[in-house]
Write a protein that holds these residues in place. Sequence first.
Motif, PDB file in Angstrom:
ATOM      1  N   TYR A 151       0.856  -1.183   0.000  1.00 23.25           N
ATOM      2  CA  TYR A 151       0.000   0.000   0.000  1.00 23.25           C
ATOM      3  C   TYR A 151       0.890   1.230   0.000  1.00 23.25           C
ATOM      4  O   TYR A 151       1.750   1.374   0.868  1.00 23.25           O
ATOM      5  N   THR A 208      -2.768   0.493  -3.949  1.00 20.23           N
ATOM      6  CA  THR A 208      -2.176  -0.808  -3.652  1.00 20.23           C
ATOM      7  C   THR A 208      -1.547  -1.306  -4.945  1.00 20.23           C
ATOM      8  O   THR A 208      -2.188  -1.298  -5.997  1.00 20.23           O
ATOM      9  N   GLY A 244      -5.392 -10.682  -3.705  1.00 22.64           N
ATOM     10  CA  GLY A 244      -5.786  -9.317  -3.381  1.00 22.64           C
ATOM     11  C   GLY A 244      -7.232  -9.038  -3.741  1.00 22.64           C
ATOM     12  O   GLY A 244      -7.960  -8.387  -2.983  1.00 22.64           O
ATOM     13  N   LYS A 291      -9.723  -6.205  -2.807  1.00 25.43           N
ATOM     14  CA  LYS A 291      -9.161  -5.031  -3.496  1.00 25.43           C
ATOM     15  C   LYS A 291      -9.774  -4.924  -4.886  1.00 25.43           C
ATOM     16  O   LYS A 291      -9.616  -5.817  -5.705  1.00 25.43           O
ATOM     17  N   ILE A 333      -5.797  -2.826  -8.146  1.00 23.15           N
ATOM     18  CA  ILE A 333      -4.389  -3.114  -7.859  1.00 23.15           C
ATOM     19  C   ILE A 333      -3.612  -2.602  -9.063  1.00 23.15           C
ATOM     20  O   ILE A 333      -3.935  -2.934 -10.196  1.00 23.15           O
TER      21      ILE A 333
END
Length: 165
Positions: A84, A91, A118, A124, A127
């Motif tokens: 991060y 990220t 992720g 997330k 990314i």
Amino acid sequence: MTVLETSRLILRRITPDDALFIHTLMNDPDFIRNIGDRGLSNQADARSFIEQRMMPSYERYGHGLYCVVLRDTAVPIGICGLLYREALQETDIGYAFLPGFRGQGYALEAATACMDYGRTVLGKSRIVGFTDQANLASARLLEKLGLRYNRQVSFGEGDETGLYD
């Protein structure tokens, strides 16, 4: 602690016991040229770097860089994971491998597993990747992961790098 497994690799949390490996990896000339000099003069520096800069990410963000080891031999060959970036509130996927283990698909295998982890486990939705466009191998890997060059960005330290999203 094992986080991910692929057909050839195990990705586990980095610990202070990895100091020799981290010292070797982060003093590789390609690492210094493409990622930066972390100033790790010896194993004690590497141990401190692990404890102060790598391990806190696991608790703070629920992810970080993982030690990539060969499933069959448990030999560490690189690092890969999600970072991060507070300065950019992004990220990103990060990776680095020892010279003898490049060009064999290990980075793509590890990065694909991390991207999937992720998205599916950590939730997330975005990314990204960062690399200098001159680092052709890294740019190709980001593109294989489905990312495309967007623009140059700065981490606030003056140096700019390419944002792939």
